[in-house]
Design a protein around this motif. Structure first.
Motif, short mmCIF file in Angstrom:
data_model
loop_
_atom_site.label_atom_id
_atom_site.label_comp_id
_atom_site.label_asym_id
_atom_site.label_seq_id
_atom_site.Cartn_x
_atom_site.Cartn_y
_atom_site.Cartn_z
N GLY A 1 0.06 3.82 -0.35
CA GLY A 1 -0.26 2.57 0.36
C GLY A 1 0.11 1.35 -0.48
O GLY A 1 0.68 0.38 0.03
N CYS A 2 -0.21 1.42 -1.79
CA CYS A 2 0.08 0.27 -2.67
C CYS A 2 1.59 0.05 -2.75
O CYS A 2 2.06 -1.09 -2.76
N ASP A 3 2.36 1.14 -2.81
CA ASP A 3 3.83 1.02 -2.86
C ASP A 3 4.35 0.33 -1.61
O ASP A 3 5.18 -0.58 -1.68
N LYS A 4 3.85 0.79 -0.44
CA LYS A 4 4.33 0.20 0.82
C LYS A 4 3.96 -1.28 0.89
O LYS A 4 4.78 -2.12 1.27
N ALA A 5 2.73 -1.58 0.53
CA ALA A 5 2.27 -2.97 0.59
C ALA A 5 3.10 -3.83 -0.36
O ALA A 5 3.50 -4.95 -0.03
N ARG A 6 3.35 -3.29 -1.53
CA ARG A 6 4.05 -4.06 -2.56
C ARG A 6 5.47 -4.42 -2.12
O ARG A 6 5.96 -5.52 -2.40
N LYS A 7 6.10 -3.51 -1.42
CA LYS A 7 7.47 -3.77 -0.96
C LYS A 7 7.49 -4.99 -0.04
O LYS A 7 8.33 -5.87 -0.16
N ILE A 8 6.53 -5.04 0.89
CA ILE A 8 6.47 -6.18 1.81
C ILE A 8 6.16 -7.46 1.01
O ILE A 8 6.77 -8.50 1.20
N ALA A 9 5.20 -7.33 0.10
CA ALA A 9 4.76 -8.49 -0.67
C ALA A 9 5.91 -9.04 -1.52
O ALA A 9 6.09 -10.26 -1.64
N GLN A 10 6.71 -8.15 -2.08
CA GLN A 10 7.82 -8.60 -2.93
C GLN A 10 8.87 -9.36 -2.12
O GLN A 10 9.42 -10.36 -2.59
N ILE B 1 -3.43 -12.58 3.40
CA ILE B 1 -2.92 -12.49 4.77
C ILE B 1 -1.44 -12.88 4.81
O ILE B 1 -0.61 -12.18 5.39
N LEU B 2 -1.12 -14.00 4.17
CA LEU B 2 0.24 -14.56 4.30
C LEU B 2 1.29 -13.70 3.60
O LEU B 2 2.45 -13.68 4.00
N LEU B 3 0.85 -12.99 2.57
CA LEU B 3 1.77 -12.15 1.82
C LEU B 3 2.43 -11.11 2.72
O LEU B 3 3.55 -10.67 2.47
N TYR B 4 1.73 -10.70 3.77
CA TYR B 4 2.25 -9.65 4.65
C TYR B 4 2.77 -10.23 5.97
O TYR B 4 3.08 -9.49 6.89
N ARG B 5 2.85 -11.56 6.03
CA ARG B 5 3.29 -12.25 7.24
C ARG B 5 2.58 -11.66 8.46
O ARG B 5 3.19 -11.34 9.49
N ALA B 6 1.27 -11.46 8.28
CA ALA B 6 0.47 -10.84 9.34
C ALA B 6 0.37 -11.77 10.53
O ALA B 6 0.17 -12.97 10.37
N SER B 7 0.53 -11.21 11.71
CA SER B 7 0.41 -12.05 12.90
C SER B 7 -1.02 -12.04 13.44
O SER B 7 -1.45 -13.00 14.06
N LEU B 8 -1.75 -10.96 13.19
CA LEU B 8 -3.12 -10.88 13.70
C LEU B 8 -4.07 -10.47 12.57
O LEU B 8 -3.73 -9.60 11.77
N VAL B 9 -5.24 -11.10 12.56
CA VAL B 9 -6.25 -10.71 11.58
C VAL B 9 -7.52 -10.34 12.35
O VAL B 9 -8.13 -11.21 12.99
N PRO B 10 -7.92 -9.07 12.31
CA PRO B 10 -9.13 -8.70 13.04
C PRO B 10 -10.38 -9.12 12.26
O PRO B 10 -10.64 -8.61 11.18
N VAL B 11 -11.11 -10.08 12.80
CA VAL B 11 -12.31 -10.58 12.10
C VAL B 11 -13.44 -10.83 13.09
O VAL B 11 -13.21 -10.93 14.29
N GLY B 12 -14.64 -10.96 12.55
CA GLY B 12 -15.79 -11.38 13.35
C GLY B 12 -15.79 -12.90 13.44
O GLY B 12 -15.05 -13.58 12.72
N ALA B 13 -16.65 -13.44 14.32
CA ALA B 13 -16.66 -14.88 14.57
C ALA B 13 -16.91 -15.69 13.29
O ALA B 13 -16.35 -16.77 13.11
#
Ligand code: SF4
Length: 390
Positions: free
Chosen positions: A367-376, A130-142
């Protein structure tokens, strides 16, 4: 989502429908967490690959749109492992042992030896996801709220430990002292808020302090606020829970649909198999003969009517069952028809990727390329904050 094999209608109604709504409202990242599968299946890793591709096809079949969202595989972005390692250094063991699902899962999966470092540490891996993408929202169940809560604690601790200059505390305290007793007290309050309440509270307090300090000389104000800002520097973002609307999809036995109960209907299951499964579903035991009246409330088929049928059909079931006006096979037919109707567009979408797997691989590579750029980018800041960017 863990790659646990082909997905079922419980996933579709409980998760994927929500994801396809979210993808048009937010920039979304959807990740198949294959390393998570290893925390419980480290002895049989051979099945993971097929499950990864099956899950991805199911996502696309269910309407997840690669033009809107980023779809990727965790292990293709090695930064997940690096951040997990670094976060793990400062995560207290007690936090991990207290996670409610930890003991539950060990109990539930008794046949597996889960007294491992990897299994105890999976909430850290999840936090890194989660933190790798500086995500502000995580959609999860209770049931997943404690994990997001722990992610917030891990982020807060990291920011507290590293989100400032080395020697910052001493410098900030000295500056605050210089500015007078009341402000020294406020500085301590701010530090406490930072440790206990998190960044947003601390930033708010820093802002209030700025308002109070109008009478100070410009250079003093700048110095103090430079330090305060340093204290509040956001390296990792504390995410919020986005609670998914709970739609409990009933399985073939009336319990929640789940692979572990063996009561599922697959998202892309064969038509004849679906027909057979619904036709042989148990019904109200009071209806031994066709002429015996029944009670839909005691019948799992009724649960499926609640999920799939309109009011007219539901009224027809209620009346027909209680008066023995309809037979159970007759009652089940509209459910079969509705499931097959819902499934049709999913089968068509999936077929494209089954016929040409290179299409799927291209979507995932992108998708992996895009994700990796943010993660890096995040990892660059993390290393720098920890003094590891040499
Ligand atoms: Fe269940 Fe329908 Fe049979 Fe009633 S008629 S027992 S609701 S399957």
């Amino acid at each position: 989502m863990r790659p646990t094999g082909a997905l079922h209608l419980g996933h579709y109604h409980g998760v994927l429908k929500n994801w396809s709504r979210l993808q048009s409202e937010y920039p979304c990242l959807f990740c198949v967490v294959d390393w998570h599968a290893l925390t419980t299946h480290y002895e049989t890793p051979g099945m993971i690959e097929q499950h990864v591709w099956d899950v991805l096809i199911d996502w696309l079949a269910a309407g997840i749109d690669p033009a809107q969202a980023t779809l990727f595989i965790q292990s293709r972005v090695p930064e997940h492992a690096e951040l997990t390692l670094l976060l793990g250094m400062g995560t207290p063991l007690g936090w991990l042992e207290r996670v409610p699902t930890y003991r539950e899962q060990i109990e539930k999966l008794k046949e597996k030896d889960l007294a491992t470092y990897g299994f105890l540490g999976y909430p850290v891996l999840m936090a890194a996801d989660i933190l790798l993408y500086r995500a502000s929202l995580v959609p999860v169940g209770a049931d997943q709220i404690p994990h997001v809560e722990m992610t917030r604690e891990i982020a807060r601790r990291f920011n507290y430990l590293y989100g400032r200059e080395v020697g910052f505390e001493e410098k900030a305290l000295a500056a605050a002292k210089k500015l007078g007793g009341r402000r020294t007290k406020r500085y301590h309050e701010l530090r406490n808020a930072y440790q206990q309440e998190g960044q947003s509270e601390a930033l708010e307090q820093a802002h209030a302090l700025l308002q109070e300090s109008q009478s100070l000389s410009m250079s003093d104000r700048e110095r103090l606020f430079g330090y305060l800002e340093g204290a509040c520097k956001l390296i990792l973002v504390e995410p919020q829970v986005q609670l998914a609307k709970t739609s409990r999809m009933p399985g073939l036995d009336g319990q929640k649909m789940s692979k572990s109960y063996g009561n599922t209907i697959g998202l892309r299951e064969d038509k004849h198999s679906i027909e057979k499964k619904v036709r042989t579903m148990p019904t109200d035991p009071a209806r031994v003969r066709r002429t015996d009246p029944g009670d839909p409330d005691k019948c799992p088929v009724w649960q499926l009517h609640l999920a799939y049928s309109d009011e007219t059909t539901q009224n027809w079931v209620q009346k027909g069952c209680r008066s023995a006006g309809i037979g159970c096979l007759e009652c089940k037919q509209p459910v079969i028809d509705a499931i097959l109707h819902e499934q049709q567009p999913m089968l068509e979408r999936a077929q494209k990727y089954i016929d040409d797997p290179s299409l799927l691989r291209a979507i995932v590579a992108d998708g992996c390329d895009k994700a990796r750029k943010i993660a890096q980018e995040t990892m660059r800041d993390v290393r720098e904050a920890m003094g590891l960017s040499y």
